[in-house]
Structures are given as structure tokens and as C-alpha cells.
Write an enzyme that holds these catalytic residues in place. Structure first.
Site, PDB file in Angstrom:
ATOM      1  N   ASP A 216       0.801  -1.224   0.000  1.00 41.28           N
ATOM      2  CA  ASP A 216       0.000   0.000   0.000  1.00 41.28           C
ATOM      3  C   ASP A 216       0.832   1.272   0.000  1.00 41.28           C
ATOM      4  OD1 ASP A 216      -2.362  -1.456   0.051  1.00 41.28           O
ATOM      5  OD2 ASP A 216      -2.432  -1.498   2.253  1.00 41.28           O
ATOM      6  N   ASP A 240      -0.011   5.709   1.660  1.00 42.68           N
ATOM      7  CA  ASP A 240      -1.183   5.260   2.410  1.00 42.68           C
ATOM      8  C   ASP A 240      -1.078   5.749   3.850  1.00 42.68           C
ATOM      9  OD1 ASP A 240      -3.659   3.956   2.605  1.00 42.68           O
ATOM     10  OD2 ASP A 240      -2.736   2.121   3.315  1.00 42.68           O
ATOM     11  N   ASP A 244       0.058   1.641  10.092  1.00 44.74           N
ATOM     12  CA  ASP A 244      -1.175   0.864  10.056  1.00 44.74           C
ATOM     13  C   ASP A 244      -0.963  -0.435  10.821  1.00 44.74           C
ATOM     14  OD1 ASP A 244      -2.273   2.825   8.496  1.00 44.74           O
ATOM     15  OD2 ASP A 244      -2.654   1.566   6.747  1.00 44.74           O
ATOM     16  N   ARG A 296      -7.378  10.583  10.976  1.00 42.18           N
ATOM     17  CA  ARG A 296      -6.902   9.280  11.463  1.00 42.18           C
ATOM     18  C   ARG A 296      -5.685   9.406  12.377  1.00 42.18           C
ATOM     19  NH1 ARG A 296      -7.590   4.788   6.595  1.00 42.18           N
ATOM     20  NH2 ARG A 296      -9.786   5.210   6.164  1.00 42.18           N
TER      21      ARG A 296
END
Length: 526
Positions: A216, A240, A244, A296
């Protein structure tokens, strides 16, 4: 219903660890079985660190610049011989990822070559060659480096990537992948401009390589990882996410980092239907969410997320979001809202009706809300519902400047390697390393001495004799499981015994059978 059976069921419902585990989503593998023990231990560490700084402010002002009240930094940065004692860092973790050992007790590996020409046959002395080795390694660097990856960097278990002393940049394809690994520490690294890569062969161990699909473009991608600690890194400009964590990852601490120039900063949880992520436990502490961030910080699914003593400079959409009923506990943070009057809310429930999210446990406690920022809480009002989510005792939000002053890569500059949005971080003096690491790309044993550097005070040499484990299998599984078991039940306990929760669960089932068929059991003993 038989009276005896009713009594037995009530007894089991109250005392059964299995029943309590189901209530607190503690039935999945690799979760900490007693999060409250983490809470109590870190409470002690934070209180001791802040109290020591206050005392030094009165009695020993020469030491005051060293002590910040940040329990991670105060644990190692005041040691004038920190370079000789690099592996002490592994004892300084907090929160859910505090048991991450990295390469503690293993040999040192000196990265002297910044190239990454071949992802299948990496050259000795390169970072890729270091991270795929099977044994525990503490990876250090010989100079400032810009490492431009051809493909994602697949890191194996029991590794520390320690950039202290130099400005080390990782960029390019990938970048860092932590897939189905345990005990990894990433410390003091610039990670930026990561782009998708893949559809290529990549080596992940000395004996195996395979085809990797398209990545990603995350800065750090954690998939099914546990006991992960990311500390004092500067992250920006990735395709991205910057960090994560998905697919059942847990026992993670993200601390003292500087995030900037990015849209979707952190994703915690694979998707709303991936129930294994309900076991995710993450501490996010002492970070600076800086300029040009959109959303986020993090965005959560399922699981427990303790967001404590961070500085949120601004955001364009929202700071903390989530879906699929995550528990979010926000304590002692400073949220500075943007000037946009329609983006003042800290929180966002993503694509969920209010009738559902009002039952989610999202709590704010002691946060400082600046420039019209507001946090919309939900769920249980009482503090007790959050005991399992808490992992660090928060300090007053008024201390945010003090606790986050050195967020990002330490060293004061980017070592002559500049890129847009790079963070200067906090300078902490200069020093020069002693001898010991002399053969780049080889395993040099547990007593290497310093590798040179710009953090700390004075000239250091000598070495550190680490002490982790007494041997393990190829992946170190036995050693890490022994560590967790010893922490909970005492170092003398045998890790080969089943955990008490499993034993008591079987006992509970036996009691149900006994109560249900009591007459038959009585007959057997007559």
C-alpha cells in the site's frame, strides 16, 4: 431448575475467567491477560519520573535538562554511557507494547551500506540483510544514511532498529513491513515518501524468499504483529498510512513520534467485520501530531486504544475516529482545532448511526481543548468501564510541552539530508562513540561499545552485556512466552503449565456437568 444447578451456574458466572474474558474481549490469542497490571506498573513509572524531575528542579538543577518527566526518555537519556548501554532501551517501554524486547540480549549488527540493490540476495552490511536474520539482533548504523528501498523491508522477530547517534532515513518502496512477527522495536528513524511496491520476489529469511503482491505504501505496516514498539521516529509523506496495524495485531506502543504532512495518519483495525481485531490493545503516548495532517490520529476498529499525553497541533477533518465499537480512552491530551468552523470536533464515528455509536465507550478525561475543539464522548459514564483500556497514567495536559518537547527523531537536525517537512526534533547534546563495532555487516557479540553519535553527553566506550532468554527455538517463541508468563505469575513459574484461566474454564465446565448430573455422580460413589 435444580437448586444446586442454579447455585453452580451463579458461582461459575461470577468467578469464571472465561466469562470475564468474554465480557472484556480477552478471549483472543496474544492479548495481555491482565491489562490492569500494565496500568499499575506504568502509573508507578510516570509518577516516579515526574516526581524525580520536580525534586531535581529544587535540588539538582544541573540534571534538570536531562529529566523531562517523560518516563521513556528519563529511563535512558540521563545515562552518560547510553551508547555503551544501548540495549537498556528495551527496559524503558510503557503501555501495551512495554514487553517488546526487540533484539535485547542478541548480538549487534552494524549497517554500513545504505544500498538496497537486490531484495532477494541482500548484501551483507545492508539493513535488508540485517532484518531478515533469524536470531535476535540489535541493529545500529555507522553513519548518516538515506536508505531508498526497492521493495518492502520485511523485518523478522526479535529485532531492534536503533538509529540513535545518526540521522537514518528510510524511504522508497514499501517501506517497513512487520508481518506475523513479535518483539520488534523501531527507534529514532526518519520514515517518509514511502510508495507502493511489489509484484516481485522478496527475501524474508536467510532460507526463504517469495512473491509479494502490491503493497500500500505505508510507512510502517503491522499485520498480525504483537509486542511492537515504535518510538522517536519522524513520519511523513507516505502514499497510504504512516502507521497501520491490522489483522489481529496487538500489544503495541506508539510513543514520542512526530507525524506531519499526511492525510490518513494511522489505521488501527483491518475492517469492521474482522473480529480478531477486537483483541487489539494499543497505547499512543507522548506523540506530536504536527503540521499538515488531515485525519486518522488514529482511526480505530474494535479493540482498546489508550491515547494519552499527545499534542495534536491541528487537523483538517478530525483527530480521532472509529467504527465497529472500539473503546477509546483519551487522557491528558492537547487538541488544538483548525480555524475551519466545521472541523472543530476531535472525534468522528465513521459511517455509523448515532443509535449505535452512543453505546460505544469513548471517554475524554483531563484533555485540553483549544481554539474551539470539542470531544463528543459516548458509552459508559463510570471510570470502571475503562480500566482495561488504560495503560499509562496521564499527566496534566498543562505538561504537554514538557512531555512532547523531544517528539520525533532525536539529534537536532537531519544530518545534511533534507526533505520537505522534516522535523528537527530535540537536540540532546553531543558525544562520540567508543570502539567495538568494527566489522560492518557481521554479528559482533553483546559487548560492542558505541557506534558514534550525536545523542548524550561525553565520550563513551565499553559495552553492554544484555540479558534476555536462555535459548529459544528458531523464532524465539518459547523465550517470549516465558517472559510474559514470568511477568504475570513470577519468574519461577513454569511456562509449560497451562494458564490458570484455561484450567479454571475446564473446571467450570466440569462443575456444570457435576451439578446437572449430580444424582448419577452420587450413585457412582456409593
Amino acid at each position: 431448575m435444580i437448586p444446586h444447578l442454579s447455585i453452580c451456574i451463579l458461582f461459575i458466572a461470577y468467578f469464571s475467567p472465561l466469562a470475564r474474558a468474554i465480557h472484556y474481549n480477552l478471549t483472543l490469542p496474544h492479548q495481555h491477560p491482565d491489562p490492569e497490571s500494565v496500568v499499575h506498573d506504568v502509573h508507578r513509572r510516570v509518577n516516579v519520573s515526574v516526581s524525580r524531575r520536580q525534586m531535581l528542579g529544587i535540588h539538582e538543577k544541573d540534571q534538570l535538562s536531562c529529566m523531562t518527566g517523560n518516563p521513556i526518555d528519563d529511563c535512558w537519556r540521563c545515562d552518560p554511557n547510553w551508547e555503551a548501554n544501548r540495549q537498556r532501551l528495551a527496559d524503558c517501554g510503557i503501555g501495551f507494547g512495554r514487553t517488546a524486547l526487540g533484539g535485547k540480549g542478541g548480538q549487534y549488527y552494524l549497517v554500513s551500506d545504505s544500498s538496497d540493490h537486490d531484495a532477494v540476495n541482500p548484501k551483507p552490511g545492508t539493513l535488508r540483510h540485517a532484518v531478515i536474520q533469524v536470531e535476535p539482533l540489535w541493529i545500529v548504523f555507522s553513519a548518516d544514511m538515506m536508505i531508498k528501498l526497492r521493495e518492502e523491508l520485511i523485518v523478522s522477530s526479535f529485532k531492534t532498529i536503533d538509529g540513535r547517534g545518526f540521522n537514518v532515513h528510510i524511504t522508497g518502496g514499501g517501506c517497513i513491513t512487520l508481518q506475523a512477527v513479535t518483539n520488534v522495536i523501531i527507534h529514532n528513524i526518519h520514515i517518509h515518501h514511502c510508495v507502493p511496491s511489489g509484484n516481485a520476489q522478496v527475501r524474508d529469511s536467510p532460507t526463504h524468499y517469495g512473491f509479494r503482491g502490491k503493497s500500500d505504501g505505508d510507512g510502517i505496516s503491522i499485520m498480525g504483529g504483537r509486542k511492537i514498539w515504535i518510538d522517536h521516529c519522524s513520519l511523513s509523506y507516505c502514499t497510504d498510512g504512516l502507521i497501520d496495524a491490522i489483522v489481529g495485531s496487538t500489544a503495541i506502543t506508539i510513543s514520542n513520534n512526530y507525524f506531519s504532512h499526511h492525510d490518513e495518519v494511522m489505521l488501527m483495525g483491518h475492517n469492521d467485520n474482522y473480529l480478531a481485531d477486537s483483541g487489539m490493545q494499543v497505547t499512543i503516548a507522548f506523540n506530536h501530531f504536527g503540521e499538515a495532517l488531515v485525519q486518522r490520529m488514529p482511526r480505530c476498529r474494535h479493540g482498546y486504544f489508550h491515547v494519552v499525553n499527545n499534542d495534536f497541533t491541528q487537523w483538517e477533518m478530525y483527530a480521532i475516529g472509529g467504527s465497529a465499537n472500539p473503546t477509546i480512552y483519551s487522557q491528558g491530551n492537547r487538541y488544538t482545532a483548525p480555524s475551519n468552523p466545521f472541523a472543530k470536533e476531535v472525534t468522528k464515528r465513521v459511517e455509523t448511526d448515532e443509535s449505535k455509536w452512543t453505546k460505544w465507550n469513548w471517554k475524554t478525561e483531563g484533555d485540553m481543548l483549544v481554539n474551539g475543539a470539542f470531544f463528543v464522548p459516548s458509552g459508559a459514564i463510570g471510570f470502571g468501564q475503562y480500566a482495561k483500556a488504560s495503560s499509562v497514567e496521564p499527566r496534566a495536559s498543562a505538561l504537554i510541552d514538557q512531555l512532547t518537547m523531544n517528539a520525533g527523531v532525536l539529534g537536532g537536525n537531519s544530518g545534511g539530508i533534507s526533505y520537505p517537512g522534516s522535523n528537527a526534533g530535540g537536540g540532546v547534546g553531543t558525544g562520540s562513540g567508543g570502539g567495538g563495532i568494527t566489522d560492518p555487516g557481521t554479528f559482533v557479540g553483546p559487548n560492542p561499545g558505541g557506534a558514534g553519535g550525536s545523542i548524550g553527553d561525553g565520550t563513551v566506550g565499553g559495552g553492554y552485556t544484555g540479558g534476555y532468554g536462555d535459548g529459544s527455538g528458531a523464532d524465539g517463541t518459547q523465550a517470549v512466552d516465558s517472559s510474559i508468563f514470568g511477568m504475570i505469575f513470577g519468574n519461577g513459574a513454569s511456562s509449560l503449565l497451562p494458564p490458570p484461566s484455561i484450567f479454571l474454564s475446564f473446571l467450570s465446565c466440569f462443575l456444570i456437568i457435576l451439578c446437572t448430573y449430580q444424582d448419577n455422580f452420587i450413585f457412582l460413589f456409593l
